[in-house]
Motif scaffolding. Structure first.
Motif, PDB file in Angstrom:
ATOM      1  N   SER A 148       1.036  -0.702   0.194  1.00 14.93           N
ATOM      2  CA  SER A 148      -0.365  -0.076   0.032  1.00 14.93           C
ATOM      3  C   SER A 148       0.485   1.363  -0.290  1.00 14.93           C
ATOM      4  N   TYR A 149       1.895   1.078   0.118  1.00 14.35           N
ATOM      5  CA  TYR A 149       3.017   2.226   0.008  1.00 14.35           C
ATOM      6  C   TYR A 149       4.472   1.972  -1.713  1.00 14.35           C
ATOM      7  N   LEU A 150       3.954   2.642  -1.859  1.00  9.24           N
ATOM      8  CA  LEU A 150       4.723   2.159  -3.268  1.00  9.24           C
ATOM      9  C   LEU A 150       6.188   2.592  -2.924  1.00  9.24           C
ATOM     10  N   ASN A 151       6.828   3.954  -2.033  1.00  6.73           N
ATOM     11  CA  ASN A 151       8.067   3.994  -1.985  1.00  6.73           C
ATOM     12  C   ASN A 151       8.593   2.870  -1.192  1.00  6.73           C
ATOM     13  N   TYR A 152       8.446   2.305  -0.543  1.00  6.83           N
ATOM     14  CA  TYR A 152       8.967   1.291   0.773  1.00  6.83           C
ATOM     15  C   TYR A 152       9.898   0.335   0.221  1.00  6.83           C
ATOM     16  N   GLY A 153      10.979   0.541   0.924  1.00  8.06           N
ATOM     17  CA  GLY A 153      12.637  -0.529   0.738  1.00  8.06           C
ATOM     18  C   GLY A 153      13.162   1.227   0.175  1.00  8.06           C
ATOM     19  N   SER A 154      12.656   2.090  -0.035  1.00 11.18           N
ATOM     20  CA  SER A 154      13.400   3.250  -0.925  1.00 11.18           C
ATOM     21  C   SER A 154      14.297   4.340   0.555  1.00 11.18           C
ATOM     22  N   PHE A 155      13.780   4.324   1.413  1.00  8.97           N
ATOM     23  CA  PHE A 155      14.169   5.085   2.389  1.00  8.97           C
ATOM     24  C   PHE A 155      16.035   3.973   2.967  1.00  8.97           C
ATOM     25  N   SER A 156      15.596   2.828   3.144  1.00 13.05           N
ATOM     26  CA  SER A 156      16.786   1.990   3.054  1.00 13.05           C
ATOM     27  C   SER A 156      17.530   1.137   2.301  1.00 13.05           C
ATOM     28  N   ASN A 157      17.039   2.084   0.804  1.00 14.99           N
ATOM     29  CA  ASN A 157      17.804   2.051  -0.098  1.00 14.99           C
ATOM     30  C   ASN A 157      17.973   0.052  -0.548  1.00 14.99           C
ATOM     31  N   GLN A 158      16.406  -0.545  -0.373  1.00 16.87           N
ATOM     32  CA  GLN A 158      16.184  -1.745  -0.947  1.00 16.87           C
ATOM     33  C   GLN A 158      15.756  -2.114  -1.799  1.00 16.87           C
ATOM     34  N   SER A 159      15.758  -3.170  -2.508  1.00 16.59           N
ATOM     35  CA  SER A 159      14.357  -3.667  -3.649  1.00 16.59           C
ATOM     36  C   SER A 159      13.650  -4.717  -2.763  1.00 16.59           C
ATOM     37  N   LEU A 160      12.756  -4.525  -3.210  1.00 13.22           N
ATOM     38  CA  LEU A 160      11.707  -5.119  -2.593  1.00 13.22           C
ATOM     39  C   LEU A 160      11.720  -6.833  -2.891  1.00 13.22           C
ATOM     40  N   LYS A 161      12.097  -7.099  -3.706  1.00  5.98           N
ATOM     41  CA  LYS A 161      12.737  -8.106  -4.402  1.00  5.98           C
ATOM     42  C   LYS A 161      13.851  -9.294  -3.637  1.00  5.98           C
ATOM     43  N   LYS A 162      14.207  -8.169  -3.210  1.00  5.53           N
ATOM     44  CA  LYS A 162      15.835  -8.919  -2.306  1.00  5.53           C
ATOM     45  C   LYS A 162      16.038  -8.634  -0.902  1.00  5.53           C
ATOM     46  N   LEU A 163      14.770  -7.655  -0.564  1.00  6.75           N
ATOM     47  CA  LEU A 163      14.357  -7.884   0.240  1.00  6.75           C
ATOM     48  C   LEU A 163      15.250  -9.351   1.217  1.00  6.75           C
ATOM     49  N   LYS A 164      16.030  -9.210   3.081  1.00  3.49           N
ATOM     50  CA  LYS A 164      15.771 -10.236   3.919  1.00  3.49           C
ATOM     51  C   LYS A 164      14.533 -10.227   4.795  1.00  3.49           C
ATOM     52  N   TYR A 165      14.540 -11.737   5.050  1.00  3.02           N
ATOM     53  CA  TYR A 165      13.428 -11.860   5.844  1.00  3.02           C
ATOM     54  C   TYR A 165      14.241 -11.903   6.906  1.00  3.02           C
ATOM     55  N   PHE A 166      13.177 -11.786   8.629  1.00  2.00           N
ATOM     56  CA  PHE A 166      13.891 -11.827   9.427  1.00  2.00           C
ATOM     57  C   PHE A 166      13.764 -12.720  10.426  1.00  2.00           C
ATOM     58  N   ASN A 167      12.229 -13.172   9.697  1.00  2.00           N
ATOM     59  CA  ASN A 167      11.690 -14.304  10.944  1.00  2.00           C
ATOM     60  C   ASN A 167      12.143 -15.290  10.159  1.00  2.00           C
ATOM     61  N   ASN A 168      12.529 -16.346  10.342  1.00  2.00           N
ATOM     62  CA  ASN A 168      11.929 -17.646   9.597  1.00  2.00           C
ATOM     63  C   ASN A 168      11.080 -19.035   9.897  1.00  2.00           C
ATOM     64  N   ILE A 169      10.008 -18.246  10.216  1.00  2.00           N
ATOM     65  CA  ILE A 169       8.963 -18.778  10.804  1.00  2.00           C
ATOM     66  C   ILE A 169       7.748 -18.529   8.943  1.00  2.00           C
ATOM     67  N   ASP A 170       7.029 -19.207   8.583  1.00  2.00           N
ATOM     68  CA  ASP A 170       6.638 -19.617   7.523  1.00  2.00           C
ATOM     69  C   ASP A 170       5.002 -18.594   7.623  1.00  2.00           C
ATOM     70  N   LEU A 171       5.322 -17.546   7.122  1.00  2.00           N
ATOM     71  CA  LEU A 171       3.275 -17.235   8.105  1.00  2.00           C
ATOM     72  C   LEU A 171       2.642 -16.425   6.584  1.00  2.00           C
ATOM     73  N   SER A 172       2.992 -17.676   5.409  1.00  2.00           N
ATOM     74  CA  SER A 172       2.628 -17.166   4.119  1.00  2.00           C
ATOM     75  C   SER A 172       1.086 -17.022   3.985  1.00  2.00           C
ATOM     76  N   ASN A 173       0.575 -18.141   4.758  1.00  2.00           N
ATOM     77  CA  ASN A 173      -0.869 -18.709   5.425  1.00  2.00           C
ATOM     78  C   ASN A 173      -1.708 -17.969   6.467  1.00  2.00           C
ATOM     79  N   ILE A 174      -0.982 -16.994   6.728  1.00  2.00           N
ATOM     80  CA  ILE A 174      -1.685 -15.727   7.873  1.00  2.00           C
ATOM     81  C   ILE A 174      -1.810 -14.707   6.845  1.00  2.00           C
ATOM     82  N   LYS A 175      -0.640 -13.890   6.366  1.00  2.00           N
ATOM     83  CA  LYS A 175      -0.536 -12.740   5.992  1.00  2.00           C
ATOM     84  C   LYS A 175      -0.388 -12.708   4.363  1.00  2.00           C
TER      85      LYS A 175
END
Length: 477
Positions: A148-175
């Motif tokens: 919902s926020y088109l500029n997400y990742g721009s502040f820390s200069n990161q690509s959304l596709k390359k973002l690392k996950y900080f939680n090893n728990i798979d929450l794909s079925n929840i979020k």
């Protein structure tokens, strides 16, 4: 004019505040589940210097530093300790304040706890939900949608596709998206601390507390927002995203990030089990030595911890304190010629260094230029000029929180002086003169004592009589 490296623009920008001569400054504080480590000490010492300099420049600063007093780590630690959460956090806050006071860190004007801003947190989440920036996940958590926020990742200069996950728990079925972050965490265990909300009992996520506290204290007029570089992602990226979506406008004018403290070339972290507790270091070294160490490298650069670097900091401070001590021996009261400090190259260069993105190491180098000049004047017995420069040295150093102790006390704590009783470690000839002089003084043979005193001066020995003996040192290194 002051220039600050702004993480938002990735360059040095001329500083301005929303209101002339008034600054709103917010610094992300500590999660109080354990004692502070030296990385905390470095970050908050840097912001203390920034605060001191703004005040020195006649700015009125509204300084807020939050305290995270509810978090997974806090809950886990309370269970391990079998301790009430309030008791744990209160104890850790007391320890933090003790450590920071010892480091000479000025108490912030406000130290709000996250749990005192639950109502604002709920209000902000309600608005984010209403404007489709958040949603309720399948497990009952309220989650921010990064899409919902088109500029997400721009502040820390990161690509959304390359973002690392900080939680090893798979929450794909929840979020909806694994990268979406929690705004409100639904209560799972009945004994977990919780607050009533429109989405059931639960507690706030980490990032939303800073947005809420800033809203309560500043609305959206933040001149400076700061913290450690490790907070840039995900914390500050997430905080900015949700705040911009809430306010529908920019959030924070200047973002300042302090570099990491490294131990054996690794980030210091309690999770990596290499954290050095600040309290333990302060028991070994004088607090001002530790403060100098934190200031010895530019704040945006990594700082490498080692005992050798702490010893270098100690020796550097000894040199500055010793020249003050030398000047005091010549004249017990340092001349306070206020006009002098503003009208020579040392002050100009010192202020120029601090105005260049708070270049404290360069400012420190100016102090040592002063030290060498004082030595020069003392060598040729120009006591007045030496005394004026000694006052200026102390005046400038005080701006960044250094040279604030009594020189004799500091040098004694650092075991710089020797006493007339430490015969095996020092020159026997000098020791013998000091011994004879002390005997002469004891029996009030003042003429003989004065001759022995002059003999010590001729040998370039500086000394001070104390109740524990005569402290002495060769005048020059």
């Amino acid at each position: 004019m002051l220039k600050i490296f702004n993480t938002l623009t990735r360059k040095k920008d001329f500083f301005f505040s929303v209101c002339s001569k008034k600054i709103n400054m917010y610094v992300c504080g500590i999660t109080v589940y354990d004692s502070c480590h030296i990385g905390h000490g470095r970050t908050f010492t840097i912001f203390d210097v920034i605060l001191k300099y703004f005040k020195h420049c006649q700015y009125k600063v509204k300084y807020v530093r939050n305290i995270t007093d509810i978090d997974d780590k806090i809950i886990q630690k309370s269970r391990i300790n079998k301790e009430n959460i309030y008791s744990l956090t209160q104890r850790m806050i007391s320890n933090m304040l003790y450590d920071f006071k010892k480091l000479g860190i000025t108490l912030p004007q406000y130290q709000p706890r996250a749990t005192n801003h639950i109502n604002t947190i709920i209000y902000m989440i309600e608005k984010l939900l209403k404007n489709k920036h958040a949603y309720i996940a399948k497990n009952g958590d309220v989650v921010f949608s990064i899409s919902s926020y088109l500029n997400y990742g721009s502040f820390s200069n990161q690509s959304l596709k390359k973002l690392k996950y900080f939680n090893n728990i798979d929450l794909s079925n929840i979020k909806r998206d694994r990268k979406d972050f929690i705004l409100w965490k639904k209560q799972v265990c009945l004994d977990d601390p919780c607050w009533k909300s429109p989405w059931g009992y639960g507690r706030p996520g980490w990032h939303i507390e800073c947005s809420a506290i800033n809203y309560d204290y500043f609305l959206n007029n933040i001149d400076i927002h700061g913290g450690g570089i490790d907070l840039l992602f995900p914390h500050h990226e997430n905080e900015r995203a949700q705040s911009i979506c809430f306010h529908n406008t920019q959030y924070g004018h200047f973002w300042i990030h302090v570099g990491m403290l490294l131990v054996k070339n690794k980030k210091m972290s309690k999770s990596l089990n290499n954290a050095l507790i600040l309290k333990k270091i302060l028991k070994i070294y004088n607090s001002e030595v530790v403060r100098y160490f934190f200031l010895s490298t530019h704040y945006r650069s990594p700082l490498y911890y080692s005992q050798e670097n702490l010893e270098k900091s100690k020796n550097a401070l000894i040199k500055l304190y010793f020249i003050l001590y030398t000047s005091m021996l010549k004249d017990k009261v340092l001349t306070t010629n206020i006009l002098y400090q503003y009208n020579n190259k040392f002050s100009i260069c010192f202020y120029s260094a601090l105005n260049d993105d708070f270049n404290i190491p360069k400012a420190l180098s100016i102090l040592f230029q002063l030290e060498r000049k004082i030595q020069f004047y003392l060598k040729y017995d120009n006591v007045i000029l030496a005394n004026q420069l000694a006052y200026q040295l102390k005046y400038l150093a005080n701006i960044i929180g250094l040279l604030d102790q009594d020189p004799i006390n500091f040098l004694n704590q650092c075991h710089f002086f020797c006493t007339s009783y430490s015969l095996q470690q020092h020159d026997n000839y000098i020791i013998d003169i000091i011994r004879k002089r002390n005997i002469a003084r004891k029996y009030k043979l003042w003429e003989k004592a004065d001759k022995l005193r002059d003999k010590l001066y001729a040998l370039n020995v500086i000394f001070q009589d104390t109740k524990d003996g005569t402290l002495w040192k060769n005048r020059y290194f």
